[in-house]
Write an enzyme that holds these catalytic residues in place. Structure first.
Site, short mmCIF file in Angstrom:
data_model
loop_
_atom_site.label_atom_id
_atom_site.label_comp_id
_atom_site.label_asym_id
_atom_site.label_seq_id
_atom_site.Cartn_x
_atom_site.Cartn_y
_atom_site.Cartn_z
N LYS A 47 -31.39 -10.19 12.21
CA LYS A 47 -30.23 -9.45 12.72
C LYS A 47 -30.34 -9.51 14.24
O LYS A 47 -31.14 -8.80 14.84
CB LYS A 47 -30.21 -8.00 12.23
CG LYS A 47 -28.95 -7.26 12.69
CD LYS A 47 -28.84 -5.87 12.08
CE LYS A 47 -27.48 -5.24 12.24
NZ LYS A 47 -26.88 -5.25 13.56
N PHE B 282 -23.62 -18.03 11.86
CA PHE B 282 -24.09 -17.58 10.54
C PHE B 282 -23.06 -17.70 9.42
O PHE B 282 -23.38 -17.45 8.26
CB PHE B 282 -24.69 -16.17 10.59
CG PHE B 282 -23.77 -15.08 11.11
CD1 PHE B 282 -22.72 -14.62 10.35
CD2 PHE B 282 -24.00 -14.52 12.35
CE1 PHE B 282 -21.90 -13.61 10.82
CE2 PHE B 282 -23.18 -13.51 12.84
CZ PHE B 282 -22.12 -13.05 12.06
P1 ATP Z 1 -25.00 -2.10 14.04
O1 ATP Z 1 -24.36 -0.80 14.44
O2 ATP Z 1 -26.15 -1.93 13.11
O3 ATP Z 1 -25.27 -3.04 15.16
P2 ATP Z 1 -22.47 -2.84 13.35
O4 ATP Z 1 -21.94 -1.48 13.02
O5 ATP Z 1 -22.10 -3.46 14.63
O6 ATP Z 1 -24.01 -2.85 13.15
P3 ATP Z 1 -22.59 -3.93 10.86
O7 ATP Z 1 -21.52 -4.54 10.08
O8 ATP Z 1 -23.18 -2.70 10.35
O9 ATP Z 1 -21.96 -3.78 12.26
O10 ATP Z 1 -23.77 -4.96 11.14
C1 ATP Z 1 -23.45 -6.28 11.27
C2 ATP Z 1 -23.50 -6.72 12.69
O11 ATP Z 1 -24.75 -7.32 12.95
C3 ATP Z 1 -22.50 -7.81 12.85
O12 ATP Z 1 -21.28 -7.28 13.28
C4 ATP Z 1 -23.12 -8.76 13.83
O13 ATP Z 1 -22.66 -8.49 15.13
C5 ATP Z 1 -24.58 -8.46 13.79
N1 ATP Z 1 -25.42 -9.54 13.26
C6 ATP Z 1 -26.56 -9.95 13.84
N2 ATP Z 1 -27.13 -10.94 13.14
C7 ATP Z 1 -26.33 -11.19 12.08
C8 ATP Z 1 -26.40 -12.09 10.98
N3 ATP Z 1 -27.42 -12.92 10.81
N4 ATP Z 1 -25.38 -12.06 10.08
C9 ATP Z 1 -24.37 -11.20 10.22
N5 ATP Z 1 -24.26 -10.32 11.23
C10 ATP Z 1 -25.22 -10.31 12.16
#
Ligand code: ATP
Length: 571
Positions: free
Chosen positions: A264, A354
């Site tokens: 991530k 990704f």
């Molecule tokens: P967080 O608040 O934990 O950063 P978020 O609320 O922005 O997450 P989520 O959908 O919960 O969004 O987490 C996915 C986010 O993680 C994606 O929007 C992307 O920006 C990021 N990300 C990083 N690495 C990856 C990956 N390998 N595959 C998908 N998303 C990824």
């Protein structure tokens, strides 16, 4: 609501009907009743009125990716209302305090001053299309003199409006429709009015990214016209979202014993659209960010082996030692504090892909993840993919998690091998595992600081969203986590968002989202929400998130209960 069925110019539907509908929605809590009201309303509109009406009911006059905004300040709206109603400052404050809402304030003052009677006697009633055209004119006012131009348009709109109409025009202008018409409800209403299956409406919404366009298509040709919707390059799609789990074992269990793990990365999510050699890039919020990323555009252009595609990836800022820099550094790129060439030199960005959503006329979202990843690696050329392992073992999954952290990443994401891509949904097919739980909260007020911080708004009231009522409810307050530079920046922004000020406290339009860490969640009568964060600290400002992304009181409650369970296990 009795639909007047009233028409103004050339048979157009009156804006009054739309304002009455919004008022009915606001006073109803029953989901089905709201769906019914909106669907009845849709059926009475002419095709050209459908998209503008839907957008104004939801409170998003233009889709975010269109680049159009109303961008009218509170101050301008207040000034116009004051001018029309001749209210004193004291009367304005009193009217505002009733519900803390500028739209309600406009209605109250206009009713009190009875300006409406003069307006309706002298003027032709407003129609939906007239109001929408005025909104378009506001969005097109650019450059010098645009503030005055916008003010004049707002003045001419509001001086023709009845009190109830004024309430909803104002709410649209300042982007605060707090009634219960969520996008889920709107989808149901569109399905009901058009006869198209709900699933099809939802899917079209994901692909087109704008409820207005979806409704217009559905009302025009029902299921048949929704059937052939394909993504349009340069028209962003809502990203698939991720749910959090506590550990790798849970992720493996959830995914049936085998899963694909990816780092991530702590960067910015990018949706990259390519058509005939041209590249456009959109952020997680679907705003276009191409101009801030000339180096990424270049990398993509050099590797294109297809005519049309939509790819997804994460951009990470890279430091001198090749380790990822913090998210805040990357955000400087998007704020562009300096010239773009200088920013490219100072904050180099690396793209990791990704996913792939669309390729040369074919929508790929219904293929399993494992297939999409294969296609992606085939077409990516020299562009790098996010590091991945496929595993059935808890031990090797844990090892991969540790490796990700040791390389400076946030954690890992587990992706179910056979999972389809579901735009806009936060399901359990993608699961994130991070070190610490955080909450995305919005700043709704702030206190002026003391001592060294006396010139900054530095103590922030943080709110989560109550999904049942749509209200933002405070769950904590903090002055911790920001750098001096950030305090200065946030103070400047908050002053622009100021609604009222009393004593040392400023109330602001909720806009700035902050990711917050905390030691514990407690039950507390101090706030209406019933919860309070203990030792809250801002981890980072989330410019890539908006009000829709703010976490819910339901999530706060779940986290509260989870920590309670965790504690009882240790007793
Ligand atoms: P967080 O608040 O934990 O950063 P978020 O609320 O922005 O997450 P989520 O959908 O919960 O969004 O987490 C996915 C986010 O993680 C994606 O929007 C992307 O920006 C990021 N990300 C990083 N690495 C990856 C990956 N390998 N595959 C998908 N998303 C990824």
């Amino acid at each position: 609501m009795v639909l007047a069925g009233g028409t103004g110019n050339l048979g157009e539907t009156l804006y009054r009907d739309l304002a009455e509908l919004c008022e009915d929605i606001e006073s109803t809590t029953k989901r089905l009743a709201i769906v019914d009201l909106i669907s009845q309303f849709l059926k009475k509109l002419s095709i050209g009125e459908v998209a503008p009406s839907i957008r104004m009911i939801v409170g998003e006059a233009f889709p975010e990716w269109s680049g159009k905004t109303l961008d009218v300040s509170w101050r301008t709206v207040q000034k116009v209302i004051k001018g029309i109603t001749k209210a004193s400052d004291e009367e304005m404050l009193q009217a505002f305090s009733k519900r803390g809402d500028l739209g309600d304030m406009a209605k109250i003052l206009m009713l009190r001053k009875d300006v409406s009677k003069q307006a309706t006697l002298l003027q032709k009633p407003l129609t939906i299309l007239e109001v929408y055209r005025s909104f378009q004119a506001i969005s097109e006012a650019k450059g010098s003199g645009s503030k005055k131009k916008k003010e004049n348009i707002v003045l001419s709109l509001l001086s023709r409006a009845e009190p109830l109409e004024a309430k909803y025009i104002v709410k649209n202008l300042i982007g605060e429709m707090r009634h219960g018409a969520s996008s889920g409800l709107m989808e149901e209403a569109i399905a009901k009015a058009s006869g198209a299956p709900l699933e099809m409406v939802k899917r079209t919404h994901m692909l087109m990214g704008d409820l207005g366009d979806v409704a217009e298509k559905a009302m025009r040709g029902g299921a048949q016209s929704l059937n052939d919707v394909k993504p349009i390059p340069f028209h962003p799609i809502k990203p698939m979202l991720v749910q959090a789990v506590d550990n790798v074992a849970e992720a493996l269990r959830e995914h049936g014993g085998e899963t694909s793990l990816e780092y991530k990365l702590d960067g910015a999510r990018l949706q990259i659209h390519i058509r005939k050699g041209e590249v456009k890039i959109f952020s997680r919020r679907l705003t276009e960010v191409t101009a801030s990323l000339p180096d990424v555009v270049e990398q993509v252009k050099n590797n294109i082996q297809f005519s049309e595609a939509i790819l997804e990836g994460e951009a990470v800022a890279i430091g001198k030692d090749f380790r990822p820099l913090t998210f805040q550094n990357l955000m400087k790129r998007f704020h562009r504090v300096k010239g773009i060439e200088e920013m490219v030199r100072e904050i180099p960005v690396k793209l990791y892909l990704f996913d792939i959503i669309y390729l040369d006329g074919k929508l790929l979202i219904d293929l399993p993840y494992s297939e999409r990843r294969k296609i992606l690696s085939r077409v990516a050329g020299e562009l790098e993919l996010v590091p991945q392992v496929v595993t059935c073992s808890v031990d090797s999954a844990q090892e991969f998690f540790e490796e990700a952290k040791s390389k400076g990443h946030e954690g890992i994401i587990a992706k179910k091998m056979d999972s389809t891509y579901t735009p806009g949904r936060r399901g359990r097919k993608w699961l994130k595992i991070k070190e610490t739980e955080t909450l995305d909260l919005v700043i709704v007020g702030a206190d002026w600081g003391y001592g060294r911080r006396v010139n900054w708004l530095s103590d922030y009231y943080l709110a989560a969203r109550n999904e049942e009522t749509g209200e933002l409810q405070i769950i904590g307050k903090t002055f911790k986590g920001l750098t001096d530079e950030e305090f200065e920046e946030v103070t400047e922004k908050l002053l622009k968002l100021k609604t009222i000020e009393y004593g040392r406290t400023v109330r602001v339009k909720p806009e700035i989202v902050v990711e917050t860490i905390f030691e514990e969640i407690q039950k507390s009568p101090k706030y209406e929400s019933g919860y309070a964060l203990r030792f809250a600290r801002i981890k980072r400002i989330r410019d890539d998130k908006n009000l829709e992304d703010v976490d819910t009181i339901e999530k706060v409650k779940q986290l509260y209960e989870k920590q309670f369970k965790a504690k009882s296990k240790t007793l």
